[in-house]
Design an enzyme around this catalytic site. Structure first.
Site, PDB file in Angstrom:
ATOM      1  N   ASP A  15       5.332   0.986  11.923  1.00 37.04           N
ATOM      2  CA  ASP A  15       4.140   0.281  11.446  1.00 37.04           C
ATOM      3  C   ASP A  15       4.091  -1.175  11.902  1.00 37.04           C
ATOM      4  OD1 ASP A  15       3.019   2.455  10.257  1.00 37.04           O
ATOM      5  OD2 ASP A  15       3.395   1.837   8.189  1.00 37.04           O
ATOM      6  N   LYS A  69       0.831  -1.206   0.000  1.00 38.37           N
ATOM      7  CA  LYS A  69       0.000   0.000   0.000  1.00 38.37           C
ATOM      8  C   LYS A  69       0.866   1.257   0.000  1.00 38.37           C
ATOM      9  CE  LYS A  69      -1.613   1.692   3.919  1.00 38.37           C
ATOM     10  NZ  LYS A  69      -1.708   3.118   4.279  1.00 38.37           N
ATOM     11  N   ASN A  70       1.900   1.267   0.835  1.00 37.24           N
ATOM     12  CA  ASN A  70       2.715   2.467   0.983  1.00 37.24           C
ATOM     13  C   ASN A  70       3.622   2.730  -0.216  1.00 37.24           C
ATOM     14  OD1 ASN A  70       1.592   3.042   3.474  1.00 37.24           O
ATOM     15  ND2 ASN A  70       3.191   1.973   4.622  1.00 37.24           N
ATOM     16  N   ARG A  79      -4.128  10.347   4.817  1.00 37.16           N
ATOM     17  CA  ARG A  79      -3.006  11.287   4.820  1.00 37.16           C
ATOM     18  C   ARG A  79      -2.229  11.260   3.506  1.00 37.16           C
ATOM     19  NH1 ARG A  79       0.871  14.249   7.066  1.00 37.16           N
ATOM     20  NH2 ARG A  79       3.017  13.706   6.563  1.00 37.16           N
ATOM     21  N   ARG A 119       1.047  14.641  12.257  1.00 40.32           N
ATOM     22  CA  ARG A 119       1.953  14.370  11.148  1.00 40.32           C
ATOM     23  C   ARG A 119       1.903  15.578  10.213  1.00 40.32           C
ATOM     24  NH1 ARG A 119       0.636   8.204   9.423  1.00 40.32           N
ATOM     25  NH2 ARG A 119      -1.527   8.861   9.499  1.00 40.32           N
ATOM     26  N   ARG A 158      -8.186  -0.595   5.266  1.00 37.37           N
ATOM     27  CA  ARG A 158      -7.383   0.427   4.607  1.00 37.37           C
ATOM     28  C   ARG A 158      -6.017  -0.111   4.199  1.00 37.37           C
ATOM     29  NH1 ARG A 158      -5.788   4.360   8.097  1.00 37.37           N
ATOM     30  NH2 ARG A 158      -4.865   5.336   6.257  1.00 37.37           N
ATOM     31  N   ILE A 215       8.566   7.506  16.778  1.00 42.56           N
ATOM     32  CA  ILE A 215       8.088   8.156  15.557  1.00 42.56           C
ATOM     33  C   ILE A 215       6.814   8.954  15.807  1.00 42.56           C
ATOM     34  CG2 ILE A 215       7.465   7.815  13.142  1.00 42.56           C
ATOM     35  CD1 ILE A 215      10.336   7.014  13.826  1.00 42.56           C
ATOM     36  N   CYS A 218      -5.174   8.089   9.991  1.00 44.14           N
ATOM     37  CA  CYS A 218      -5.228   7.449  11.305  1.00 44.14           C
ATOM     38  C   CYS A 218      -4.935   8.437  12.432  1.00 44.14           C
ATOM     39  CB  CYS A 218      -4.195   6.313  11.377  1.00 44.14           C
ATOM     40  SG  CYS A 218      -4.709   4.819  10.525  1.00 44.14           S
TER      41      CYS A 218
END
Length: 417
Positions: free
Chosen positions: A304, A22-23, A92, A121, A396, A326, A116
């Site tokens: 993550d 996904k990323n 985002r 962020r 998601r 993070i 989320c």
């Protein structure tokens, strides 16, 4: 809205195929805005976030078809350069259209993003970098208004590595005049995947995967066919599932080359990992040891994967210390895990996980994407039945997770909430 009903304490077996990342897919889809010809993107996961990004581009005039994880998309004739709040607020990663729009169309109006609830962020690093490249930017009524007759190459220094910021500026720089150098760039493999896609389209990007990335602007980008990398976070999640449930699972297509920190910690926790044919990982239980973890930017341990390891380590024979560096609000899953019998306390940005012998099923509620995965892991390992509510977060980022788990022998049902 759906929920999962999971009957736990079952040993799993079999193999699972890891979906596309996904990323990696999201910035690559955003990058098709830059192309003057259609693109075919393969191995795109069928996820809610992907659908949101495609709707966002469609709303601006892109045309696409998406089936069997293959996306055919043509963004060569955009009719609008405005990314509306109703879509951007859901994710985002929508901010990734800012760089491509302003560099190709000289203007962009992009809503400030949502996503989320795991902490602040900010997008100030994106905005400051675009300003350094000559863009004029104002924020009005929740929208970023960016204008630039032609972006100019510049030296960009990020105070802290930012994945989406690095990706946004890479895309903006591909069509800018001259050379752009990004210092303290994010090194994540998903950044490398974006650069590889853009280079295939005719961009001139070097250094992706290091802290210094150089982009020489070109006049136009063509279309291309490209395959998205597999999802390292999904692969790591299934490793945690295997160890938490004392199971052996064959994990196909795991991108092992970028999972060293995850694999090291799984092995430190007592799991056995065997690599076959360079693309299959078998994780099987031997003993269950506590592990100390500190999240960090790549190649450090990924934030993550923090929630999934937290859930797994609730059953370790001893105390684990998990430090989150993070995001400041990423322990929301802890209260829900404690409802299942876990023994976790929070001290600042650290979770102290005292291992217990058994978890028990309970109604629990997901608060974000990775927290959802942690609750599924706990539910699979727990005695009795667990209901995981608000799994739209899970949808998601995990493609057909319930179906993949059912194939492995898990007793999991998707039900209306």
């Amino acid at each position: 809205m759906d929920k999962f009903s999971i009957e736990g304490s079952k040993t799993l077996h079999g193999s699972v195929d890891i979906s596309g990342s996904k990323n990696a897919a999201l910035p690559i889809i955003a990058a098709t805005i830059l192309c003057n010809k259609p693109c075919t993107i393969n191995n795109v996961p069928d996820l809610a976030d992907i659908v949101t990004m495609l709707k966002l581009l469609e709303n601006m005039g892109c045309q696409y078809s998406f089936s069997n994880n293959s996306l055919k998309i043509d963004c060569s004739k955009l009719q609008s350069t405005k990314a509306e709040y109703d879509l951007v607020r859901k994710m985002r990663a929508s901010i990734l259209v800012l760089g491509p729009l302003v560099t190709k169309y000289s203007q962009a109006i992009v809503s400030l993003p949502g996503g989320c609830a795991i902490g602040v962020r900010p997008v100030n690093l994106h905005i400051d970098a675009l300003k350094a490249m000559g863009a004029k930017i104002n924020i009005e009524q929740g929208y970023v208004h960016a204008n630039a007759k032609k972006l100019k190459g510049a030296e960009i220094y990020f105070d802290t590595p930012t994945v989406t910021g690095t990706e946004n500026i890479i895309m903006a720089a591909t069509l800018a005049d001259g050379k752009t150098t990004i210092y303290n760039a994010a090194k994540e493999p998903e950044v490398v995947d974006l650069a590889n896609f853009l280079n295939k389209c005719g961009a001139k990007i070097s250094g992706a995967g290091s802290s210094t990335i150089e982009i020489i602007g070109v006049d136009t980008l063509k279309g291309s066919e490209y395959e998205v990398m597999p999802d390292r976070i999904e692969a790591g999640t299934f490793m945690c599932i295997a160890h938490a449930t004392r199971s052996s699972i064959t994990i196909n297509n795991a991108p092992l080359y970028c999972m060293h920190s995850i694999i090291d910690k799984i092995q430190e926790a007592g799991a056995d990992i065997h690599i076959k044919n360079d693309n299959t990982v078998v994780v099987s239980h031997s003993k269950f040891l506590p592990v100390d973890i500190k999240t960090f930017v790549y190649p450090g341990f990924p934030t993550d994967m923090q929630a999934q390891f937290t859930a797994m380590l609730t059953l370790a024979q001893g105390t684990s210390i998990i430090e989150e560096t993070i995001f400041e609000n990423r322990f929301q899953h802890v209260a829900e895990l404690n409802r299942m019998g876990a023994n976790i306390t929070i001290s600042g940005n650290k979770a102290i996980v005292n291992g217990v012998k058994v978890l028990y099923g309970a109604p629990v509620m997901a608060t974000d994407l990775r927290a959802s995965a942690s609750l599924v892991i706990a539910a699979l390992a727990a005695e009795n039945t667990t209901e995981v509510l608000r799994i739209y977060h899970l949808d998601r980022g995990y493609e057909f997770l319930d179906k993949k788990l059912q194939k492995l022998g898990a007793k999991i049902k998707r039900l209306p909430q």
